[in-house]
Design an enzyme around this catalytic site. Structure first.
Site, PDB file in Angstrom:
ATOM      1  N   GLY A 109      62.374  33.311 -11.365  1.00  0.00           N
ATOM      2  CA  GLY A 109      63.147  32.778 -12.484  1.00  0.00           C
ATOM      3  C   GLY A 109      64.375  33.638 -12.769  1.00  0.00           C
ATOM      4  O   GLY A 109      65.468  33.111 -13.032  1.00  0.00           O
ATOM      5  N   LYS A 117      55.109  23.851   3.108  1.00  0.00           N
ATOM      6  CA  LYS A 117      55.142  25.265   2.719  1.00  0.00           C
ATOM      7  C   LYS A 117      53.726  25.832   2.666  1.00  0.00           C
ATOM      8  O   LYS A 117      53.496  26.985   3.046  1.00  0.00           O
ATOM      9  CB  LYS A 117      55.857  25.455   1.378  1.00  0.00           C
ATOM     10  N   ASN A 123      51.913  29.275   3.706  1.00  0.00           N
ATOM     11  CA  ASN A 123      51.316  30.113   2.656  1.00  0.00           C
ATOM     12  C   ASN A 123      49.797  30.237   2.763  1.00  0.00           C
ATOM     13  O   ASN A 123      49.252  31.310   2.521  1.00  0.00           O
ATOM     14  CB  ASN A 123      51.647  29.540   1.269  1.00  0.00           C
ATOM     15  N   GLU A 152      47.385  33.390  -7.185  1.00  0.00           N
ATOM     16  CA  GLU A 152      47.551  31.976  -7.568  1.00  0.00           C
ATOM     17  C   GLU A 152      46.632  31.111  -6.704  1.00  0.00           C
ATOM     18  O   GLU A 152      47.076  30.294  -5.903  1.00  0.00           O
ATOM     19  CB  GLU A 152      49.005  31.577  -7.408  1.00  0.00           C
TER      20      GLU A 152
END
Lengths: 310, 310
Positions: free
Chosen positions: A18, A190, A194, A275
């Site tokens: 961010g 992706k 990942n 995550e």
């Protein structure tokens, strides 16, 4: 959405991603507001520093907020929250949403657009996959280490004028960005990188080159990629991905990266949460629902989850 | 083999297992010689101490050797070498072998009897699986923590008088021991516990109770057990093992063990090499040769191997 020159952008979730993208957009002349936690004091008083192989830069007078209720409506909300904070996402975003506000989540994995769509309507929601290597330094500083391209698209699919306009502002800000017609396919592609590399590196502490140099782990990498692509193709995206050529392409892309430390490896080494739900749990369920059992991916998820200090 | 009262036993590979069983046999009055490395000086001068929930004991005048060439022929050679030292096994054992010498390997996993059979003839070779929880303390001391039963048998199969005689000397020495007709089946059944619990605990640092308390890792445990039993059954042992009832039995056996730390977990925590070839590599190849691909076991092997500091 307002005209480019007036576009009001709010950044929610100002980690490395961010902060970096927000800084690039702000440097290009846009009105960017940051919702900050850890870096609030440092950036309010001393501005925002970006170090980058493309040239370091400093931004003064950055618009910093503690509370999104004080930020006002935005034309575009850029969401970079860690996905394990998704239970807070809707309340953080809600005050920023006006009649024409668009939402763009650049978070990892799956399940993020769905939360935004349920709360604010699918029509507002875009998502993107970011190929960015960056991390936070001391408060007020973000280190851009390499890459940074974005592939974004509409949650509902298709290439919209809006998605092309957003891609335009990123490109104008020096961030290579492409609007894609099939966002979910881009997200799964992706994940094809990942899911094997993040998890295996986090679990073993081995960088990508060492995972590939050792034949048994290289075999796990390619077999896990195969599982992800089979699950991806079962979702009915636009045009199936050929597993063999995908794997070849990913290995060709990864070999030159040398002793790369995937973000999940760094998170594990530094004792942060992983995550896991966005990158493993939801893809596993979506695979299962389409009859694709991802055996190795499930084992990797179980082992990663077992290692979480929760 | 000589009569019981005269039986000359040589222990090769005097880690915790060799020291414990050798000490029990010596205490029962047999002639036991130990080939020692680390503990030579301590045991030569101060004797051998065994701590045990069944009662501590001390042995004086223990027959210690540095070099197996000085030990003379034995009637029974008890082999407890770590399997990654198997390249030294034949040279260590050779000086002990006379016309009627029997060899008994109590090592972990698969592939040990085969090495002995190739060097000394299959007819000499017995093997056994030991259910022993023991570790070495300071030099000269071995800690027996629990269990200790042995299931032994002929490498060539069938229950021989010799195997029953050896079982008899263990039982007489206070070590529960059973002669089994199908040694390889007994070895594979032990692998059905060792392959999931040793590897998963070494990799995650979680004790057996925590692996079982967490549903995703519990699922991995049972699925890996299923792979091992399918590979075991494909070897054509006497009577196939029913996977479901085997898994139920193993879980019932493991639940009461509480926060048990499998030996491979301790080895990894203490920075020692793992016995990966005997416990993973050879079983994987033997499964493959019979058309049983052990997907999760192979991944576990790759991850454990990747973590070895070699």
């Amino acid at each position: 959405m307002a005209e480019r020159m007036k576009m009001r952008i709010a950044v929610v979730g100002a980690g490395a991603l961010g902060l970096y993208y927000g800084a690039m957009l702000r440097r290009s002349g846009l009105d960017v507001k940051f919702l900050l936690r850890r870096d609030y004091r440092a950036i309010s008083s001393g501005g925002l520093n970006v170090t980058s192989p493309a040239g370091d830069f400093h931004l003064d007078g950055v618009s910093c907020f503690h509370d999104s209720a004080a930020m006002g409506e935005a034309d575009l909300v850029l969401i970079g929250l860690k996905t394990f904070d998704n239970n807070r996402m809707v309340e953080l975003v809600r005050p920023l949403v006006g009649e024409k506000t668009a939402l763009l989540t650049l978070q990892n994995g799956l399940g993020n657009e769905e939360i935004l769509a349920a709360a604010f309507g699918a029509g507002r929601v875009m998502g993107g996959v970011a190929f960015l290597c960056a991390n936070r330094g001391e408060p007020g500083t973000v280190h851009h280490l390499g890459q940074g391209a974005i592939r974004l698209g509409e949650f509902g699919g298709g290439v919209s004028d809006r998605a092309q306009a957003v891609a335009g502002i990123f490109n104008a800000a020096g961030v290579p960005c492409e609007a894609v017609a099939d966002l979910m396919k881009a997200r799964w592609e992706k994940l094809g990188w990942n899911i094997p590399f993040n998890g295996l590196s986090a679990l073993t502490g081995l960088t990508t080159d060492r995972l590939l140099a050792h034949p048994p782990t290289r075999r796990q990498v390619t077999e896990i990629m195969g599982e992800v692509i089979r699950a991806a193709n079962a979702q009915g995206h636009s045009g199936p991905v050929d597993p063999a050529s995908f794997i070849t392409r990913m290995l060709e892309l990864t070999e030159p990266m040398g002793d790369y430390r995937p973000s999940m490896m760094i998170d594990r080494l530094e004792g942060r949460r992983l995550e896991l739900e966005a990158i493993y749990g939801i893809p596993l369920r979506m695979g299962s629902e389409k009859g694709v059992e991802m055996t190795r991916t499930r084992m990797l998820h179980a082992l990663l989850e077992a290692g979480e200090k929760l």
